[in-house]
Design a protein around this motif. Structure first.
Motif, PDB file in Angstrom:
ATOM      1  N   UNK A   6       0.931  -1.304  -0.042  1.00  0.00           N
ATOM      2  CA  UNK A   6       0.007  -0.039   0.104  1.00  0.00           C
ATOM      3  C   UNK A   6       0.774   1.100  -0.088  1.00  0.00           C
ATOM      4  N   UNK A   7       2.279   1.180   0.429  1.00  0.00           N
ATOM      5  CA  UNK A   7       3.076   2.197   0.305  1.00  0.00           C
ATOM      6  C   UNK A   7       3.765   2.435  -1.040  1.00  0.00           C
ATOM      7  N   UNK A   8       3.190   1.946  -2.135  1.00  0.00           N
ATOM      8  CA  UNK A   8       3.918   2.057  -3.415  1.00  0.00           C
ATOM      9  C   UNK A   8       2.852   2.597  -4.306  1.00  0.00           C
ATOM     10  N   UNK A   9       3.240   3.714  -4.958  1.00  0.00           N
ATOM     11  CA  UNK A   9       2.307   4.307  -6.054  1.00  0.00           C
ATOM     12  C   UNK A   9       2.846   4.180  -7.211  1.00  0.00           C
ATOM     13  N   UNK A  10       2.107   4.148  -8.345  1.00  0.00           N
ATOM     14  CA  UNK A  10       2.643   4.212  -9.798  1.00  0.00           C
ATOM     15  C   UNK A  10       2.334   5.568 -10.409  1.00  0.00           C
ATOM     16  N   UNK A  11       3.155   6.251 -10.891  1.00  0.00           N
ATOM     17  CA  UNK A  11       2.911   7.406 -11.402  1.00  0.00           C
ATOM     18  C   UNK A  11       3.235   7.509 -12.802  1.00  0.00           C
ATOM     19  N   UNK A  20       9.374  18.148 -19.729  1.00  0.00           N
ATOM     20  CA  UNK A  20       9.058  17.503 -18.526  1.00  0.00           C
ATOM     21  C   UNK A  20       7.999  18.006 -17.573  1.00  0.00           C
ATOM     22  N   UNK A  21       6.899  17.314 -17.632  1.00  0.00           N
ATOM     23  CA  UNK A  21       5.879  18.099 -16.926  1.00  0.00           C
ATOM     24  C   UNK A  21       6.035  18.402 -15.536  1.00  0.00           C
ATOM     25  N   UNK A  22       5.979  19.643 -15.131  1.00  0.00           N
ATOM     26  CA  UNK A  22       6.265  20.087 -13.821  1.00  0.00           C
ATOM     27  C   UNK A  22       5.337  19.605 -12.796  1.00  0.00           C
ATOM     28  N   UNK A  23       3.937  19.252 -12.977  1.00  0.00           N
ATOM     29  CA  UNK A  23       2.938  18.515 -12.144  1.00  0.00           C
ATOM     30  C   UNK A  23       3.514  17.107 -11.896  1.00  0.00           C
ATOM     31  N   UNK A  24       4.408  16.438 -12.964  1.00  0.00           N
ATOM     32  CA  UNK A  24       4.461  15.019 -12.582  1.00  0.00           C
ATOM     33  C   UNK A  24       5.617  15.111 -11.689  1.00  0.00           C
ATOM     34  N   UNK A  25       6.395  16.065 -11.511  1.00  0.00           N
ATOM     35  CA  UNK A  25       7.584  16.414 -10.840  1.00  0.00           C
ATOM     36  C   UNK A  25       7.139  16.323  -9.206  1.00  0.00           C
ATOM     37  N   UNK A  26       6.048  17.483  -9.301  1.00  0.00           N
ATOM     38  CA  UNK A  26       5.572  17.829  -8.138  1.00  0.00           C
ATOM     39  C   UNK A  26       4.786  16.607  -7.422  1.00  0.00           C
ATOM     40  N   UNK A  27       4.141  15.789  -8.286  1.00  0.00           N
ATOM     41  CA  UNK A  27       3.535  14.557  -7.720  1.00  0.00           C
ATOM     42  C   UNK A  27       4.431  13.491  -7.430  1.00  0.00           C
ATOM     43  N   UNK A  32       6.738  10.870  -2.601  1.00  0.00           N
ATOM     44  CA  UNK A  32       8.050  10.497  -1.744  1.00  0.00           C
ATOM     45  C   UNK A  32       8.092  11.348  -0.360  1.00  0.00           C
ATOM     46  N   UNK A  33       7.371  12.369  -0.205  1.00  0.00           N
ATOM     47  CA  UNK A  33       7.365  13.013   0.946  1.00  0.00           C
ATOM     48  C   UNK A  33       6.344  12.150   2.030  1.00  0.00           C
ATOM     49  N   UNK A  34       5.459  11.614   1.308  1.00  0.00           N
ATOM     50  CA  UNK A  34       4.227  10.753   2.258  1.00  0.00           C
ATOM     51  C   UNK A  34       4.919   9.605   2.356  1.00  0.00           C
ATOM     52  N   UNK A  35       6.162   9.017   1.953  1.00  0.00           N
ATOM     53  CA  UNK A  35       6.629   7.809   2.223  1.00  0.00           C
ATOM     54  C   UNK A  35       6.376   6.620   1.243  1.00  0.00           C
ATOM     55  N   UNK A  80      -6.248  13.912  -1.946  1.00  0.00           N
ATOM     56  CA  UNK A  80      -6.277  12.368  -1.392  1.00  0.00           C
ATOM     57  C   UNK A  80      -5.608  12.463  -0.196  1.00  0.00           C
ATOM     58  N   UNK A  81      -4.442  13.218   0.262  1.00  0.00           N
ATOM     59  CA  UNK A  81      -3.467  13.229   1.331  1.00  0.00           C
ATOM     60  C   UNK A  81      -4.060  14.227   2.144  1.00  0.00           C
ATOM     61  N   UNK A  82      -5.055  15.017   1.903  1.00  0.00           N
ATOM     62  CA  UNK A  82      -5.906  15.937   2.937  1.00  0.00           C
ATOM     63  C   UNK A  82      -5.351  17.311   2.606  1.00  0.00           C
TER      64      UNK A  82
END
Length: 247
Positions: A6-11, A20-27, A32-35, A80-82
């Protein structure tokens, strides 16, 4: 795409030779900041991007999936992260407060450089004049858009449309001359005129007619509400002009 962890995300994000999409980098950073461990999948061509959008019935990238469930784009991920998501149409005093903060910092720095201390009176003069120049600079970035927004409430601009394009140059000149203490015969009438008309215009639009408008004070693209801050800007110009006249 489905992950048992559950701590793995596919982006999925656009990483192309010219973009290079800036919002992709922000996502990716947010995940990563959320672990989360990020399975970072690049969409390296327009064809690959279009095929991905068609397959998942989405209109934008990046897209994040967690536990096999699509979360969505960057704003959706923040929800999603509130975390709060900025409303692009929301009004905010932040732009004009940033200008005032910069003007104050510059005024105090100039005072220290000139006198080796903070000289309150001279710092106040520089604060108002620097703020005028900074605000004029923002207007001058797009005079056409500024003048159009200005027509919503300025009384003189409504009677003489070119005044909307003259105003930022007059403000810039008055602020610069006041900062230098030069040509008071020009700077004082300029500040009294634009500040006085501006103050009356704001009072009529906001406090008499009760209209809810955006202020053109930081340029035509600003979202600053027309009201107390706008009125204060104009009254400060008038006050400084009267002080210089009395002096």
């Amino acid at each position: 795409m489905t992950r048992s962890d559950p701590k793995t995300a596919v982006l999925y994000r656009m990483v192309m030779p010219g973009h290079t999409c800036p919002y992709g980098l922000k996502s990716r950073h947010l995940l990563r900041a959320r672990g989360y461990a990020v399975d970072d999948r690049w969409l390296e061509t327009r064809a690959a991007t279009d095929a991905f959008k068609s397959e998942h019935d989405v209109t934008t990238t990046p897209q994040t999936f967690i536990g096999g469930k699509r979360i969505g784009g960057y704003d959706d991920l923040r929800r999603f992260f509130g975390q709060p998501v900025a409303d692009p149409n929301a009004t905010s005093y932040r732009p004009v407060l940033a200008v005032f903060a910069a003007a104050l910092a510059l005024a105090l720095a100039a005072s220290w450089a000139a006198f080796g201390r903070i000289a309150p009176l001279q710092s106040a003069v520089w604060f108002v004049s620097f703020a005028m120049v900074l605000l004029a600079m923002l207007k001058l970035q797009d005079v056409e858009t500024f003048s159009t927004m200005f027509l919503n409430y300025d009384l003189l601009a409504r009677r003489w449309v070119p005044y909307g394009k003259v105003y930022p140059y007059a403000e810039f000149a008055a602020g610069t001359l006041m900062a230098a203490g030069a040509l008071p015969w020009l700077s004082i009438p300029l500040a009294l005129t634009i500040g006085g008309i501006g103050a009356v215009s704001v009072i009529k639009a906001v406090y008499v007619d009760k209209r809810e408008l955006k202020c053109a004070c930081v340029g035509g693209s600003g979202k600053v509400p027309l009201g107390f801050v706008s009125l204060s800007e104009n009254l400060a110009m008038v006050a400084m002009a009267l002080w210089m006249l009395a002096r």
